[in-house]
Design a protein around this motif. Structure first.
Motif, PDB file in Angstrom:
ATOM      1  N   LEU A  34      28.926 -33.866  24.765  1.00 38.95           N
ATOM      2  CA  LEU A  34      29.757 -32.626  25.834  1.00 38.95           C
ATOM      3  C   LEU A  34      30.617 -32.507  24.447  1.00 38.95           C
ATOM      4  O   LEU A  34      31.586 -31.665  24.243  1.00 38.95           O
ATOM      5  N   TYR A  35      31.464 -34.112  23.798  1.00 42.52           N
ATOM      6  CA  TYR A  35      33.033 -34.310  23.340  1.00 42.52           C
ATOM      7  C   TYR A  35      32.462 -33.213  21.858  1.00 42.52           C
ATOM      8  O   TYR A  35      34.039 -32.182  22.537  1.00 42.52           O
ATOM      9  N   SER A 142      20.686 -31.727  16.562  1.00 40.28           N
ATOM     10  CA  SER A 142      21.650 -33.375  15.791  1.00 40.28           C
ATOM     11  C   SER A 142      21.436 -34.291  16.926  1.00 40.28           C
ATOM     12  O   SER A 142      22.125 -33.872  17.578  1.00 40.28           O
ATOM     13  N   VAL A 143      21.146 -35.482  16.414  1.00 34.51           N
ATOM     14  CA  VAL A 143      22.359 -36.684  17.393  1.00 34.51           C
ATOM     15  C   VAL A 143      23.150 -37.600  16.398  1.00 34.51           C
ATOM     16  O   VAL A 143      22.256 -38.175  15.864  1.00 34.51           O
ATOM     17  N   ASN A 144      24.051 -37.946  17.244  1.00 35.24           N
ATOM     18  CA  ASN A 144      24.878 -38.810  16.200  1.00 35.24           C
ATOM     19  C   ASN A 144      24.798 -40.439  17.313  1.00 35.24           C
ATOM     20  O   ASN A 144      24.414 -40.433  18.172  1.00 35.24           O
ATOM     21  N   MET A 145      25.783 -41.052  16.326  1.00 34.50           N
ATOM     22  CA  MET A 145      25.202 -42.355  16.326  1.00 34.50           C
ATOM     23  C   MET A 145      26.112 -42.585  18.260  1.00 34.50           C
ATOM     24  O   MET A 145      25.477 -43.669  19.367  1.00 34.50           O
ATOM     25  N   ALA A 146      27.231 -42.073  18.255  1.00 31.63           N
ATOM     26  CA  ALA A 146      28.021 -42.226  19.805  1.00 31.63           C
ATOM     27  C   ALA A 146      26.759 -41.782  20.777  1.00 31.63           C
ATOM     28  O   ALA A 146      27.167 -42.464  22.181  1.00 31.63           O
ATOM     29  N   GLN A 147      26.205 -40.588  20.619  1.00 31.16           N
ATOM     30  CA  GLN A 147      25.044 -40.013  21.902  1.00 31.16           C
ATOM     31  C   GLN A 147      24.068 -41.393  21.545  1.00 31.16           C
ATOM     32  O   GLN A 147      23.821 -41.522  23.016  1.00 31.16           O
ATOM     33  N   VAL A 148      23.723 -41.618  20.785  1.00 33.76           N
ATOM     34  CA  VAL A 148      22.456 -43.113  21.037  1.00 33.76           C
ATOM     35  C   VAL A 148      23.394 -44.321  21.996  1.00 33.76           C
ATOM     36  O   VAL A 148      22.583 -44.537  22.669  1.00 33.76           O
ATOM     37  N   TYR A 149      24.161 -44.595  21.508  1.00 35.10           N
ATOM     38  CA  TYR A 149      25.287 -45.744  22.037  1.00 35.10           C
ATOM     39  C   TYR A 149      25.646 -45.392  23.692  1.00 35.10           C
ATOM     40  O   TYR A 149      25.292 -46.183  24.616  1.00 35.10           O
ATOM     41  N   ALA A 150      25.422 -43.888  23.591  1.00 32.08           N
ATOM     42  CA  ALA A 150      25.993 -43.604  25.005  1.00 32.08           C
ATOM     43  C   ALA A 150      24.616 -43.076  26.186  1.00 32.08           C
ATOM     44  O   ALA A 150      24.766 -43.694  27.440  1.00 32.08           O
ATOM     45  N   CYS A 151      23.490 -43.147  25.451  1.00 34.08           N
ATOM     46  CA  CYS A 151      22.269 -43.300  26.054  1.00 34.08           C
ATOM     47  C   CYS A 151      22.322 -44.207  26.564  1.00 34.08           C
ATOM     48  O   CYS A 151      20.660 -44.689  27.801  1.00 34.08           O
TER      49      CYS A 151
END
Length: 352
Positions: A34-35, A142-151
């Motif tokens: 969401l950010y 798109s997928v960023n690293m922040a989303q990967v770590y958040a999951c």
């Protein structure tokens, strides 16, 4: 209804902790997706409520409901509705969307199988529809690293929580299975072994005596004129007499002796490592004690026992021969005056 309510409360308690963990972990992933999007403040407020307030509210709704099971089923549908809403609000960001929807679906399968999975899928589609009406339908691949770590927390902690719930449930089911197995072996009126269980144990004791050349004695016990007791005083008094005999058996027998209810008014006992003479002495004591029983409000009632004994003999070819020897001894006791102990071995005389 009481049984369903009890199951519903247990159901709600099992889901409560995993929902707390799952909602909090999902909120982290949703926040990361969401950010970058320009969302109004109420969306962030809804996310906080869904992530940290809803699990406790859902638990209260379930536990205070008239039928907690049905209330918890509705709560699971709300979970699915929220997951569909957040997936569409996040513009179907692949990693977060797949993780979110699959975790909720996994929870539905664990809680209610295929039926709840299908209902949950419909609720997820409804959530997607609500978000689509509010924000439109968009795709963000798109997928960023922040989303990967958040999951990562959601992909590790939540499955562990579900696994722990399933493990605890499996332990409870195993305990219930053992309890049911024990109940299936027990006579409900007397609390002693039932006919089938006692005969199974007789087979085991027979083979044990045969292989180890050990001694053992079996006793068949009959309440004299029991039908007359039922006919004259009623079955409630008759049941009380049966329970009294089972109580006296527990008092007079050793811990490893095996007592059962063989038939309507017949009881049976296996006395391991006990010779015939000792068994006769114990059974005679039981006969005397039981003859002193007096039923409340029926002082004229008198009860007595006929008992047949047979010790193990190497010549027995199977357990049935051993049992038949005790049965013949019982038959002789009943036809020579009753209220006595009779043994199959002619070396030991009758006890009157």
């Amino acid at each position: 209804m009481e049984n369903r309510q009890g199951k519903g409360l247990s159901f709600a308690r099992r889901i409560y902790r995993p929902r707390i963990i799952g909602a909090a972990m999902c909120s982290i992933g949703v926040t990361a997706a969401l950010y970058p999007l320009a969302m109004p403040g109420w969306v962030w407020a809804l996310l906080l409520v869904n992530g940290f307030v809803w699990p406790h509210l859902a638990y209260q709704l379930a536990t205070r409901a008239k039928v907690p099971y049905d209330a918890e089923q509705r709560n699971l549908m709300y979970d699915a509705l929220f997951s569909g809403f957040w997936a569409a609000t996040l513009q179907f960001t692949p990693l977060i969307t797949v993780t979110l929807l699959s975790m909720v679906s996994m929870n539905n399968v664990a809680a209610g199988g295929k039926h709840l999975l299908l209902r949950g899928a419909l609720a997820q589609l409804l959530g997607v529809g609500v978000a689509g009406l509010l924000f439109g339908v968009h795709l963000n691949p798109s997928v960023n690293m922040a989303q990967v770590y958040a999951c990562l927390p959601m992909l590790t902690l939540y499955p562990m929580a579900i696994g722990m719930v399933c493990y605890q449930l499996a332990i409870k089911l195993s305990e219930h299975k053992r309890a049911l197995s024990a109940l299936s072996r027990i006579d409900s009126l007397t609390g002693l072994l039932n006919h089938g269980s006692w005969k199974d144990l007789l087979q085991l004791k027979y083979h044990e005596c045969q292989q180890q050349r050990s001694s053992a004695t079996i006793a068949l016990i009959d309440i004299d004129h029991f039908k007359q007791i039922n006919d004259t005083h009623g079955h409630i008094v008759g049941d009380a007499v049966l329970r009294q005999l089972s109580l006296e058996l527990r008092r007079n027998l050793r811990q490893n002796d095996l007592a059962g209810r063989y038939g309507g008014d017949e009881f049976c006992v296996i006395l391991p490592q006990m010779r015939l003479e000792e068994a006769a002495r114990i059974m005679e004591g039981l006969r005397e004690t039981f003859s002193n029983y007096r039923a409340p409000h029926i002082p004229e009632l008198r009860v007595s026992l006929s008992i047949g004994l047979a010790d193990f003999q190497p010549s027995f070819t199977d357990a049935a021969m051993w049992l038949n020897a005790a049965d013949r001894a019982l038959y002789a006791a009943k036809h020579t005056g009753r209220n006595r102990v009779n043994v199959s071995d002619t070396r030991v005389a009758q006890f009157a």
